[in-house]
Design an enzyme around this catalytic site. Structure first.
Site, PDB file in Angstrom:
ATOM      1  CG  HIS A   7      -0.344   0.032   2.543  1.00 43.83           C
ATOM      2  ND1 HIS A   7      -0.086  -1.129   3.233  1.00 43.83           N
ATOM      3  CD2 HIS A   7       0.092   1.032   3.350  1.00 43.83           C
ATOM      4  CE1 HIS A   7       0.472  -0.842   4.398  1.00 43.83           C
ATOM      5  NE2 HIS A   7       0.596   0.472   4.493  1.00 43.83           N
ATOM      6  CG  HIS A  79       3.888   4.428   5.497  1.00 42.01           C
ATOM      7  ND1 HIS A  79       3.034   4.975   6.417  1.00 42.01           N
ATOM      8  CD2 HIS A  79       3.383   3.198   5.235  1.00 42.01           C
ATOM      9  CE1 HIS A  79       2.075   4.116   6.719  1.00 42.01           C
ATOM     10  NE2 HIS A  79       2.250   3.027   6.003  1.00 42.01           N
ATOM     11  CD  GLU A 130       3.411  -0.553   7.207  1.00 42.21           C
ATOM     12  OE1 GLU A 130       2.818   0.153   6.373  1.00 42.21           O
ATOM     13  OE2 GLU A 130       2.840  -1.051   8.202  1.00 42.21           O
TER      14      GLU A 130
HETATM   15 CO    CO Z   1       1.145   1.238   6.306  1.00 40.98          CO
END
Ligand code: CO
Length: 134
Positions: A7, A79, A130
């Site tokens: 994502h 992020h 991440e």
């Molecule tokens: Co995230």
């Protein structure tokens, strides 16, 4: 090492408004808002054919998104999340190559109930990254 883009997280100052833009103007499928007090955010998932966008609204004064929105009042990309098969192996390999892992270095359970870690943006061209185990 890294796999699919899981994502892109976008911090937003107004979750209803941001959700409406993705749903009504961009024509995307959006989830209901999901409160995640452990992460200090309320999240709406935008489902795209090849990945997801996560709209993040800060929750509470300790939210990691709060300071970001103070610096970026209109919102912004917060992020990127890449998938890895083995988060501990990925962490150790990346640390051995000089990347810094945020926090105490131990994975936390993320928004999708899978272990996640964050890598220092200064080591990755200004992008907070991440890693999520799949
Ligand atoms: Co995230």
């Amino acid at each position: 090492m890294i796999g699919r883009l899981n994502h892109v997280a976008v911090a937003v100052p107004d979750l209803d408004k941001a959700t409406a833009v993705y749903r009504d103007i961009l024509g995307a499928k959006v989830s209901a808002p999901l409160a995640q007090p452990a992460h200090g955010v309320t999240v709406v998932f935008v489902e795209l054919p090849n990945t997801k966008i996560e709209l993040l609204l800060p929750m509470g004064d300790q939210s990691p998104i709060k300071a970001f929105l103070e610096r970026n009042p209109a919102g912004g990309i917060h992020h990127l999340c890449y998938e890895v098969n083995d988060i501990l192996a990925a962490r150790d390999a990346l640390k051995a190559k000089g990347l810094r892992v945020l926090g105490n270095g131990e994975p936390k359970i993320g928004a999708h109930d899978m272990p996640v870690l964050f890598l220092h943006p200064k080591d990755l061209n200004g992008c907070l990254v991440e890693l999520q185990q799949i």
